[in-house]
Design a protein around this motif. Structure first.
Motif, PDB file in Angstrom:
ATOM      1  N   ALA A  67      -8.770  -2.879   6.250  1.00 24.38           N
ATOM      2  CA  ALA A  67      -7.839  -3.585   7.131  1.00 24.38           C
ATOM      3  C   ALA A  67      -7.284  -2.736   8.254  1.00 24.38           C
ATOM      4  CB  ALA A  67      -6.687  -4.171   6.303  1.00 24.38           C
ATOM      5  N   SER A  68      -7.617  -1.470   8.291  1.00 27.13           N
ATOM      6  CA  SER A  68      -7.097  -0.643   9.386  1.00 27.13           C
ATOM      7  C   SER A  68      -8.031  -0.614  10.593  1.00 27.13           C
ATOM      8  CB  SER A  68      -6.846   0.791   8.904  1.00 27.13           C
ATOM      9  OG  SER A  68      -8.067   1.396   8.513  1.00 27.13           O
ATOM     10  N   PHE A  74      -0.592  -1.189   3.679  1.00 29.12           N
ATOM     11  CA  PHE A  74      -1.955  -0.978   3.190  1.00 29.12           C
ATOM     12  C   PHE A  74      -1.917  -0.505   1.746  1.00 29.12           C
ATOM     13  CE2 PHE A  74      -2.461   0.001   7.819  1.00 29.12           C
ATOM     14  CZ  PHE A  74      -3.360  -0.998   8.129  1.00 29.12           C
ATOM     15  N   SER A  75      -2.906  -0.925   0.963  1.00 25.92           N
ATOM     16  CA  SER A  75      -3.057  -0.408  -0.396  1.00 25.92           C
ATOM     17  C   SER A  75      -4.418   0.270  -0.520  1.00 25.92           C
ATOM     18  CB  SER A  75      -2.927  -1.547  -1.403  1.00 25.92           C
ATOM     19  OG  SER A  75      -3.920  -2.527  -1.155  1.00 25.92           O
ATOM     20  N   GLU A  76      -4.587   1.007  -1.600  1.00 21.86           N
ATOM     21  CA  GLU A  76      -5.845   1.697  -1.839  1.00 21.86           C
ATOM     22  C   GLU A  76      -6.960   0.682  -2.091  1.00 21.86           C
ATOM     23  OE1 GLU A  76      -6.891   4.688  -1.720  1.00 21.86           O
ATOM     24  OE2 GLU A  76      -5.071   5.927  -1.620  1.00 21.86           O
ATOM     25  N   PRO A  77      -8.130   0.873  -1.536  1.00 29.43           N
ATOM     26  CA  PRO A  77      -9.218  -0.084  -1.749  1.00 29.43           C
ATOM     27  C   PRO A  77      -9.741  -0.082  -3.189  1.00 29.43           C
ATOM     28  CG  PRO A  77      -9.932   1.775  -0.382  1.00 29.43           C
ATOM     29  CD  PRO A  77      -8.466   1.911  -0.559  1.00 29.43           C
ATOM     30  N   SER A  78      -9.426   0.954  -3.918  1.00 31.12           N
ATOM     31  CA  SER A  78      -9.929   1.025  -5.292  1.00 31.12           C
ATOM     32  C   SER A  78      -9.164   0.098  -6.218  1.00 31.12           C
ATOM     33  CB  SER A  78      -9.812   2.464  -5.796  1.00 31.12           C
ATOM     34  OG  SER A  78      -8.474   2.911  -5.637  1.00 31.12           O
ATOM     35  N   ASP A  79      -8.083  -0.424  -5.740  1.00 32.39           N
ATOM     36  CA  ASP A  79      -7.160  -1.146  -6.610  1.00 32.39           C
ATOM     37  C   ASP A  79      -7.104  -2.624  -6.214  1.00 32.39           C
ATOM     38  OD1 ASP A  79      -5.317  -1.216  -8.649  1.00 32.39           O
ATOM     39  OD2 ASP A  79      -3.614  -0.908  -7.281  1.00 32.39           O
ATOM     40  N   ASN A 112      -0.308   2.877   1.850  1.00 32.67           N
ATOM     41  CA  ASN A 112       1.159   2.944   1.752  1.00 32.67           C
ATOM     42  C   ASN A 112       1.871   2.888   3.106  1.00 32.67           C
ATOM     43  OD1 ASN A 112       1.031   3.150  -1.082  1.00 32.67           O
ATOM     44  ND2 ASN A 112       0.493   5.322  -0.848  1.00 32.67           N
ATOM     45  N   LYS A 113       1.134   2.972   4.193  1.00 30.24           N
ATOM     46  CA  LYS A 113       1.786   2.791   5.493  1.00 30.24           C
ATOM     47  C   LYS A 113       1.846   1.290   5.815  1.00 30.24           C
ATOM     48  CE  LYS A 113       0.853   7.308   7.302  1.00 30.24           C
ATOM     49  NZ  LYS A 113       1.133   8.119   8.469  1.00 30.24           N
ATOM     50  N   THR A 114       2.763   0.945   6.701  1.00 29.87           N
ATOM     51  CA  THR A 114       2.834  -0.457   7.109  1.00 29.87           C
ATOM     52  C   THR A 114       1.627  -0.788   7.994  1.00 29.87           C
ATOM     53  OG1 THR A 114       4.066   0.058   9.108  1.00 29.87           O
ATOM     54  CG2 THR A 114       5.351  -0.416   7.124  1.00 29.87           C
ATOM     55  N   VAL A 115       1.186  -2.008   7.940  1.00 33.72           N
ATOM     56  CA  VAL A 115       0.067  -2.397   8.811  1.00 33.72           C
ATOM     57  C   VAL A 115       0.462  -2.258  10.275  1.00 33.72           C
ATOM     58  CG1 VAL A 115      -0.969  -3.912   7.064  1.00 33.72           C
ATOM     59  CG2 VAL A 115       0.626  -4.869   8.752  1.00 33.72           C
ATOM     60  N   GLY A 116       1.747  -2.418  10.566  1.00 35.61           N
ATOM     61  CA  GLY A 116       2.216  -2.267  11.933  1.00 35.61           C
ATOM     62  C   GLY A 116       2.124  -0.848  12.462  1.00 35.61           C
TER      63      GLY A 116
END
Lengths: 356, 356, 356, 356
Positions: free
Chosen positions: B22-23, B69-74, B52-56
């Motif tokens: 998503a980044s 954002f979250s980790e893609p592994s999860d 852990n950072k905001t998408v903004g």
């Protein structure tokens, strides 16, 4: 139409609207916004030059709309009339427009100043000065309470809007009392309107950093009126189409801290739906940036503290066609007509985006 | 979630969605679209780099969103998973994604081609070829019927999308049978993705007309697969950020008239919600123009007839990040999940707009 | 002035020159070039609109020159007259210009075609057709021998120049015999001239990929005349000010190898001072690029072979104001007057450079 | 080489030169300038990354030069060494460079400040502070007399150069005594150098008005050193590649007239070969404009008087790669070596030009 407690939900009543001067940039933007507005139906879009043509023949983004320009002389009776004509036109037609609509939102400079002497100082001879006193300045962050039920609303100038939004928290917090303020504005080519001309041709206008009206810019009058202080104002044309960015260099009488600044901006804008404070942080976009708000009614404001010079630097960025013109007008109309404040104005910006 | 007859109205059920990768530019665009989608709620946006950072903090247009954002592994269990990872990632994770979501929409090239031999001809070694046959090409103008209930959807390439949309009416009308076709594409810098690099630095990339992959472009494979004909394809980078424009020079076996062409385009696109035919007319915008559709899911297509050379020239313009990627994906997902086809995709373009 | 064996060295004699139509883009470029020309002295620069103003008031790059526009009706007697007036003006003034100057170099389309029937096919009614046969096409790569001592020289069209230079080696090598050729040109806004207009305003022209004259472009006539083959030609406006880039898709009758192509380009351009072959290699700039030659009289040409489609793709890039207009004119005049061929034309391009 | 009274004529002796760090933007520009310099012959162009490649493989404008990069470790003995390495490199190599060349012109920040305490205030730890005192600031408008015969020359920062040139006449005239000065600079992307990075990618960098180092910019140190006053400095990135524009808002202690200003600028720059005063007038270009001087060593300076605020606004525009870096270096070297001051630097700008 009589909507008293509308909340923007599907059962709110619908207002009819006319857009006068709809072939210009601000007029086209009004059509774009109203096309997606849940409570407004466009009854009429006028253009002398393009009468009977589709709005999409001028505004390619509106090719899907089934709407044609009509002659401005043939006004329908509507709930709200938006006027996006050149400066000087509104004052000559305001009587007719008031007859045709309950609420008139004029985007020109004609009714921005409160008194005839102010107007005469910056412009040439007003033909309907009796309206000046009652017209409400459209910027809701300043005039929200006065906008409810307003009959005549005067849209703010784009450079003035950017400047006022950047400085407003400092004024409210008293930081501007006795302060010296330099305002350095950068604007896009859409500010010059749709009519063209040699200086705004692509070959001449591309890549410029062009001082224009380096002193004596008329928007100083609005800034002075709304903030109660005189500023040293200079504007530059830069290479973008949409966007206005104001950098204000403020020299306060007494020192302020970064905490003071954060408090001031939070207090002023914490509940504002269209203003975001952006000050530092990480990543590419650490300060207000016009391209991040292109196509939206959002303003970004921010600041930095320069201890060496006891200076506060504020930054603000808007889309001049939106928050600086058509978006501000719809926002004000929402408040005047009792609709949800954000109705029709919830577009998000784009990322990436080039030079919108 | 089980929506069988949704129509996009307020009582339609809501699907949960993940955006993987998503980044990036396409990932950010998915977040923008889904934030305004009446039937989708974003459960998760993954990014290894920005977890852990905001998408903004990455997408300044999304500063107002309360999402990190979250980790893609999860991965969470959701109704629909949109994957916007670089080419080659999806094939390695498709099993897990299929476990996590009823519908997977992959925006990479991994599942666009139907067979392993095709894939091997244009790319390097597929690790999950068993999915190739079932994956549905996301372009609804071609695959609308197959999209309903699809479990794996492969988003088309942006250049292929622009080309296919321009030629599709001619193929349907039989004009392409035995025809020679030259495709000359112009694209913006967002096509290169968010990762940067020397060739895409502003100083080097500004103002270019740069041939890239002048022959052997991988999107030829999709065009050949979807239209059943081989084309001579060349792409050029030009100075815009968003946008893809395809000019196709078609030499039919037997003569066609302008009336034939109008009929073909009307028949193919008359009922399509996101394709507009623009061919001649008056004003500044007489042919398809990428900047007129920037930020939207719209494609503009058009044509001209060159009697001197017995040539048909077709033009098509899209926003590569939208119709050429994220918008196409949401459109396909709407069809797969049974939502209103245009849900979340009714953004209008802007006028004026610079180089979006 | 009578220079028969000049070599551009300091003792060469000096020619006097007039520039007619000196306030336009090509006229201003002529002044720039002649200001640095070791063998030419500008006697006069005419402009009806700006008569008596300094040339620097129109061309900011020439602010340092001590030269004012004069009325075009008041021509001085000079060695060489460069005419940069709009199409149609030269044919009405050619008698007077021939009286005033030994050599006339006309940059308009008036004398590019060899016969009146050709002219009538593409333009409207010639008023001085008796000059058509004698006028020499200015492109030295084609007409070097004819230029020595020429009295009337017709500058080539910029799009035609780019196309001809890209295809010339193939024609010489016989590759074009019986070949089908599609030409897809991308040009900057300076091609439209200095007069402005709504379609070329910065707000409308920025960021475009705009097909214009998608069929039936008049430069086809020159290409056909100089190369002896008919091409399928389409031009697009893109976002740059200076520059023309031609991509030619060539389908030869019989196969050619990359070695054949290198031989052809080397043979044609190995000794040309202003043409560089750029084909593949490493780095950011692997093919001809308009911005790499901006401000110079250089052309870059290159090619690629597409075995899949038995296609040769050629690329060529010029600065339309220079090699495509004023530079070509000075080059031709150098040959006509017997000066060193590169005199006044040895400017190097810039790196980096944005969108010149 | 021993040229004592050279005048730039053909019989002047020739100096040999090395360019260290020649693959960067300033290094490439030095090669461009020296290639056309009548008194300099390039003996060596170093680049660790591109050693053994042609300079044209990195700088496409230099494709015609027969010159390859060499390893920086293998320095030849030359008359003048130009160093265009990143900040911090020069201080580590200055001993070796002084051994290899009679004159060293360093374009980095390493030797711009006069004393170690100054350096430590704005940068991190100098490793060769013993050279600071002797290094001559390269800007001839300030240090012409000191440059003759100088052994170590420190090229000024581009933003500092633009600012100093705009303010110098006011300082000389005493207008800056006790004055408050706000400096608002707009710069192009070439200032960030050739290395790329996410923030300077085309997609992110296009169309920006991005405040960077809004306070505490290191160039303040140079401005303070050379003009003897502290300024409030803020820089913005805007959409151009080459160019720096400085707008200075000056609040003098006592009133000045427009006549005073004209006198001050004339006195300071009347005889300067590379500074032009542009203040008002008619036409499109009424004030200094970076694009009018792109590719040249010229600076444009100008001013306006704001009676309402007792403010003087000065404008200055340079090409940051030229007058702000490589051009300034060659200018200084000409003075140091005794060549004609303008040798190799007489390029004229272009009109029109987009966003160079």
């Amino acid at each position: 139409m009589a909507v008293t407690e509308a909340d923007g939900s599907a059962d709110a009543e619908t207002a009819t609207a006319s857009v006068v001067g709809a072939s210009g940039f601000a007029g086209g933007e009004l059509l774009r916004l109203l096309a997606g507005h849940p409570n407004v139906e466009v009854a009429q879009a006028t253009s002398r030059e393009y009468a009977n043509k589709t709005v999409g023949s001028v505004h390619p983004n509106l090719r899907g709309l089934d709407l044609r320009f009509s002659e401005p002389s043939d006004l329908e009776s509507v709930d709200v009339l938006f006027a996006a004509a050149p400066h000087g036109v509104a004052m000559d037609h305001i009587d007719a427009w008031q007859d045709a609509a309950d609420t008139v939102v004029d985007l020109s400079a004609d009714f921005r100043l409160d008194t005839e002497p102010q107007y005469d100082e910056w412009y040439d001879g007003h033909t309907a000065p009796e309206y000046l006193d009652d017209a409400v300045y459209a910027l809701p962050e300043i005039s929200r309470d006065d906008l409810a039920g307003a009959e005549l609303i005067a849209g703010g100038g784009c450079n003035a809007t950017a400047t006022i939004l950047g400085l407003l928290p400092l004024q409210t917090a008293g930081v501007l009392d006795g302060a010296d303020v330099v305002v350095d504005v950068k604007v896009g080519s859409s500010e010059g309107g749709a009519s063209g001309g040699k200086a705004s041709s692509h070959a001449e206008r591309s890549g410029v950093v062009r001082p224009y009206a380096p002193t004596g810019h008329r928007h100083e009058a609005e800034i002075e009126q709304e903030l109660g202080l005189s500023v040293s104002f200079t504007a530059h044309a830069v290479d973008m189409v949409r966007g206005a960015s104001a950098t204000c260099h403020v020299f306060p009488d007494s020192p302020v801290s970064k905490g003071d600044l954060w408090s001031a901006y939070r207090e002023t804008y914490g509940d504002e739906p269209f203003v975001e404070t952006v000050a530092g942080g990480s990543g590419v976009y650490r300060y207000p940036e016009p391209k991040a708000v292109a196509g939206t009614n959002n303003a970004e404001v921010g600041f930095e503290l320069d201890p060496g010079n006891e200076r506060v630097v504020t930054f603000s960025a808007i889309d001049n066609v939106m928050k600086g013109s058509a978006g501000q007008a719809v926002h004000a109309a929402n408040l005047a007509l009792g609709f949800a404040e954000t109705a029709g104005l919830q577009q998000l910006g784009m990322h990436p985006v080039g030079s919108p």
